[in-house]
Design a protein around this motif. Structure first.
Motif, PDB file in Angstrom:
ATOM      1  N   GLY A  36     -38.713  16.325  -3.650  1.00 54.49           N
ATOM      2  CA  GLY A  36     -38.134  15.294  -4.721  1.00 54.49           C
ATOM      3  C   GLY A  36     -38.800  15.957  -5.889  1.00 54.49           C
ATOM      4  N   VAL A  37     -38.494  14.665  -7.102  1.00 57.88           N
ATOM      5  CA  VAL A  37     -38.555  15.223  -8.440  1.00 57.88           C
ATOM      6  C   VAL A  37     -39.481  13.816  -9.100  1.00 57.88           C
ATOM      7  CG1 VAL A  37     -37.440  14.942 -10.594  1.00 57.88           C
ATOM      8  CG2 VAL A  37     -36.649  16.596  -8.634  1.00 57.88           C
ATOM      9  N   LEU A  38     -40.436  14.127  -9.731  1.00 56.79           N
ATOM     10  CA  LEU A  38     -41.167  13.076 -10.375  1.00 56.79           C
ATOM     11  C   LEU A  38     -40.583  12.751 -11.916  1.00 56.79           C
ATOM     12  CD1 LEU A  38     -44.670  14.292  -9.685  1.00 56.79           C
ATOM     13  CD2 LEU A  38     -43.566  12.495  -8.510  1.00 56.79           C
ATOM     14  N   MET A  91     -52.990   8.015 -10.653  1.00 54.37           N
ATOM     15  CA  MET A  91     -51.870   7.153 -10.826  1.00 54.37           C
ATOM     16  C   MET A  91     -50.737   7.632  -9.608  1.00 54.37           C
ATOM     17  SD  MET A  91     -49.276   6.647 -14.299  1.00 54.37           S
ATOM     18  CE  MET A  91     -48.835   8.293 -14.677  1.00 54.37           C
ATOM     19  N   GLN A  92     -50.195   6.853  -9.257  1.00 53.98           N
ATOM     20  CA  GLN A  92     -49.197   7.136  -7.984  1.00 53.98           C
ATOM     21  C   GLN A  92     -47.758   6.636  -8.490  1.00 53.98           C
ATOM     22  OE1 GLN A  92     -49.798   8.516  -5.140  1.00 53.98           O
ATOM     23  NE2 GLN A  92     -51.982   8.739  -5.862  1.00 53.98           N
ATOM     24  N   PRO A  93     -46.896   7.756  -8.154  1.00 55.66           N
ATOM     25  CA  PRO A  93     -45.399   7.416  -8.546  1.00 55.66           C
ATOM     26  C   PRO A  93     -44.794   6.119  -7.771  1.00 55.66           C
ATOM     27  CG  PRO A  93     -45.532   9.156  -7.284  1.00 55.66           C
ATOM     28  CD  PRO A  93     -46.941   8.891  -7.233  1.00 55.66           C
ATOM     29  N   THR A  94     -43.883   5.329  -8.271  1.00 53.68           N
ATOM     30  CA  THR A  94     -43.083   4.508  -7.683  1.00 53.68           C
ATOM     31  C   THR A  94     -41.802   5.131  -7.105  1.00 53.68           C
ATOM     32  OG1 THR A  94     -43.934   2.809  -9.333  1.00 53.68           O
ATOM     33  CG2 THR A  94     -41.891   2.341  -8.079  1.00 53.68           C
ATOM     34  N   PRO A  95     -41.813   4.935  -5.837  1.00 54.08           N
ATOM     35  CA  PRO A  95     -40.707   5.593  -4.941  1.00 54.08           C
ATOM     36  C   PRO A  95     -39.166   4.914  -5.890  1.00 54.08           C
ATOM     37  CG  PRO A  95     -42.088   4.679  -3.394  1.00 54.08           C
ATOM     38  CD  PRO A  95     -42.514   4.150  -4.863  1.00 54.08           C
TER      39      PRO A  95
END
Ligand code: MN
Length: 419
Positions: A396-398, A256-260
């Motif tokens: 960054g931060v997830l 799964m990829q994070p959404t910016p």
């Protein structure tokens, strides 16, 4: 600490002074035309959709920069700095680095037109520079060493002709002070691109390897290459990043990829570090483990110790599992930061809420030492994690929403990357 806050005066200077154009005071446009001769000579504009250059460049009080990732005969990153109506250009084979200890070769190439700044697409094979071009970063830059009253562009030109330019980037991805240092003259001068030590420096972070998507469209190189009808565009305006297509791993699950995102979300979320590494899935059985990156690339051979340690964990606990995490460098060592558990034995956890998958991961790792594998910590206060990210130099931060399911291979709404 040098260079980070030295830019305000140059902005004012470039506003108050006329841009003087090319070397002997010819108007900027004629100077740009001469500078682009080599660029045009190499291209057949009936075949390539790249811009020809020469339309009147709007006057900006800030100098622009772009970095384009270019899969030509050899993959490289093109660093382009605006100067006197053109983009001065360097091909950087390994891409930029935020590590001040790293010196990256930068080969100066022909000036490019300013319209090239928005080019993302595919140059036809057989044409000059044939291959896929991605907009990897963009923003403005300013020289660090402008003299009192000296215009920004004059200071840049002075730096470049002296063979050393200190400049500060304000990009979407790259920030802080850099140096270009000429090491070799000749028809294709060689330079070194070096990050200065400042608040934006990050030792050991492979930012070019970590950020694999377009800053404009969110696409990967493969997605740009597959999108042959899409050519360069000069229209402004925010384009929504389109969701990435689900890349295949071995036909089962892709990470799964994070959404910016730019701001902290409201509601029930947890927050964890993003160290600038790559998302990977670990497919683990008692017989062995496979590590698969976001593009379906098998990275097991690069991390044999991590794979062996995970297989040993499966033997100890007596069951296979699939784990999601971030591969990053910690204290100089590759480390898998385990964040999520998708399968364990015959239990499929994909549709379970994040909090439940997280508890299952905790049960698997609890009090078990797995060399090269670390528990990815989470906190419930986003501000706390943002502050820690700033202190540690993480990009960054997830953020994960407490009730969100795992959505393989997509940019999920319940999974954000805040930068
Ligand atoms: Mn190139």
């Amino acid at each position: 600490m040098a260079g980070a806050k030295r830019t305000s005066k140059s902005k004012k200077a470039s506003k108050s002074k006329k841009v003087s154009g090319s070397k002997r005071g010819t108007p900027a446009k004629a100077g740009a035309a001469a500078a682009l001769r080599e660029y045009r000579r190499k291209r057949d504009f009936r075949k390539t959709s790249e811009p020809g250059g020469g339309s009147a460049a709007p006057r900006h009080d800030r100098l622009r920069f772009v970095i384009q990732k270019h899969a030509a005969s050899r993959l490289h990153y093109d660093l382009r700095l605006e100067l006197h109506g053109v983009m001065r250009s360097w091909a950087v084979p390994k891409g930029p680095s935020l590590d001040p200890a790293v010196k990256r070769l930068a080969m100066q190439v022909e000036d490019h037109p300013i319209e090239y700044n928005t080019f993302e697409g595919t140059i036809p094979q057989g044409e000059y520079g044939g291959g896929t071009v991605m907009l990897w970063d963009r923003g403005t830059y300013a020289p660090d060493d402008a003299r009192p009253g000296e215009a920004a562009d004059a200071a840049v030109r002075r730096g470049l002709s002296s063979g050393k330019l200190s400049f500060t980037l304000r990009g979407e991805r790259l920030r802080g002070s850099f140096a270009l240092v000429r090491t070799d003259r000749g028809p294709k001068p060689k330079w070194l691109l070096i990050k200065h030590r400042d608040d934006e420096a990050a030792a050991g972070l492979d930012i070019a390897g970590a950020l694999l998507t377009s800053v404009e469209t969110g696409r990967t190189m493969d997605e740009i290459a597959a999108d042959a009808d899409r050519v360069w565009h000069s229209n402004r305006g925010a384009r929504r990043a389109r969701p990435a297509a689900a890349p295949a791993t071995d036909g089962t699950i892709a990470p799964m990829q994070p959404t910016p995102a730019r701001t902290l979300p409201d509601g029930d979320w947890t927050f964890e570090p993003w160290r600038g590494g790559t998302r990977a899935l670990a497919w683990v059985t008692p017989d062995g483990a496979r590590l698969v990156g976001a593009r379906g690339d098998d990275v097991t051979r690069r991390h044999p110790q991590i794979a062996a340690a995970l297989a040993a964990l499966a033997r100890r606990t007596g069951s296979a599992f699939v784990m999601d995490g971030e591969l990053a460098i910690q204290n100089g060592e590759p480390t898998f930061f385990a964040a999520d558990l998708l399968l364990r034995g015959d239990q499929v956890l994909l549709d379970r809420p994040w909090t439940e998958r997280r508890a299952a991961l905790a049960a698997l790792l609890r009090r078990r030492r797995v060399p090269g594998v670390e528990w990815q910590e989470t906190v419930s206060r986003g501000e706390t994690m943002l502050r820690r990210a700033a202190d540690a130099g993480w990009p960054g931060v997830l953020a994960r929403r407490a009730d969100a399911a795992y959505e393989p291979g997509t940019r999920a709404e319940g999974f954000l990357c805040i930068t």
